[in-house]
Design a protein around this motif. Structure first.
Motif, short mmCIF file in Angstrom:
data_model
loop_
_atom_site.label_atom_id
_atom_site.label_comp_id
_atom_site.label_asym_id
_atom_site.label_seq_id
_atom_site.Cartn_x
_atom_site.Cartn_y
_atom_site.Cartn_z
N VAL A 1 56.09 27.49 40.33
CA VAL A 1 55.65 28.69 39.79
C VAL A 1 54.22 28.74 40.75
N ARG B 1 63.42 34.09 39.54
CA ARG B 1 63.14 33.93 37.86
C ARG B 1 62.40 35.26 37.73
N ILE B 2 63.27 36.30 37.27
CA ILE B 2 62.42 37.84 37.39
C ILE B 2 62.47 38.18 35.64
N THR C 1 58.42 38.15 39.41
CA THR C 1 58.08 39.39 39.48
C THR C 1 57.30 39.59 40.84
C1 PLP Z 1 57.72 34.26 32.59
C2 PLP Z 1 58.22 33.34 33.61
C3 PLP Z 1 58.87 33.90 34.77
C4 PLP Z 1 58.85 35.54 35.03
O1 PLP Z 1 57.74 36.04 35.33
P1 PLP Z 1 57.69 37.70 35.74
O2 PLP Z 1 56.62 37.60 36.42
O3 PLP Z 1 57.64 38.44 34.39
O4 PLP Z 1 58.73 38.03 36.46
C5 PLP Z 1 59.46 33.01 35.75
N1 PLP Z 1 59.26 31.67 35.51
C6 PLP Z 1 58.73 31.19 34.70
C7 PLP Z 1 58.57 29.62 34.52
C8 PLP Z 1 58.03 31.80 33.46
O5 PLP Z 1 57.41 31.33 32.39
#
Ligand code: PLP
Length: 226
Positions: free
Chosen positions: A162, A219-220, A204
């Protein structure tokens, strides 16, 4: 609602195609995990019915509820996982993205052995070294991969990260580049129970950049669900 969701899905898919094109990569190699953590099970079901068949959750209780509601989806666990909740996740999801410590690997393995299955996981790495964030330090990857062969029911399919929240999305690029570089570096070595083929990076804020840097799972959440 559904119509609006459909429009958003099409927009995101177009952006993914453009990013893939820019990086001379195939769109079909990139898997979208729609993160449904902020929406109810019916909205998640609507997304599934619109073709988003990989869905992700970061909390075990929500995951359990939504799996019951949408058993046909491929589920992804993307959030911090406590060892006492491992039993609710192993065998229920296609991929655990958030393997962030050795004792969690042991707990996942133990459950995999009980069920007689191999559990697919990604190692979560804390590339930017943010204190509040989960994940292995990049310096610990080598040792983990050397040791994971002892855990016969785990298979490591790659890395997840992340990126930090930033004002200018370009600031995320070095983070993704480093994860890609680590993947390439460790791919060239041979470890038991390791097959480094997935790079789960990009949300996102930054999925276009992540794809340019080699992500094959994004992961969106909010771009789909607001
Ligand atoms: C919430 C989350 C996402 C998605 O985040 P967005 O900014 O809403 O796209 C992706 N990865 C992880 C680990 C998350 O907790």
């Amino acid at each position: 609602m559904t119509n609006e969701l459909e429009i958003r899905i099409n927009n995101i898919k177009k952006r993914i195609e453009q990013a893939a094109l820019k990086a001379k990569r195939k769109t079909s190699d990139i898997t979208i995990v729609a993160v449904t953590k902020t929406v109810d099970a019916d909205t998640a079901l609507a997304a599934f019915n619109l073709g988003l068949n990989n869905l992700g959750e970061n909390r075990v209780q929500e995951l359990k509820n939504k799996i019951q509601h949408i058993p046909g989806a491929y589920w992804h666990m993307i959030g911090r996982l406590q060892t006492n909740k491992v039993k609710d996740v192993v065998g229920q999801v296609r991929l655990i993205h958030s393997l962030d410590r050795w004792n969690l690997a042991e707990a996942i393995n133990k459950r995999g052995v009980q069920l007689g299955i191999e559990v697919p996981v990604l190692m979560e790495l804390n590339i930017a070294g943010e204190e509040q964030k989960a994940g292995f330090h990049p310096d610990d990857v080598q040792h983990f991969l050397d040791s994971v062969g002892q855990l016969k029911s785990i298979r490591v399919y790659g890395f997840m990260t992340v990126a930090p929240q930033v004002k200018n999305v370009e600031e995320t690029r070095p983070v993704f580049r480093e994860l890609s570089w680590l993947q390439d570096k460790f791919k060239s070595k041979i470890y038991s129970n390791v097959d480094l083929k997935y790079l789960s990076m990009g949300m996102t804020q930054d999925f276009d950049v992540a794809i340019e840097e080699g992500a094959n799972i994004v992961r969106i959440g909010s771009a789909f669900f607001g």
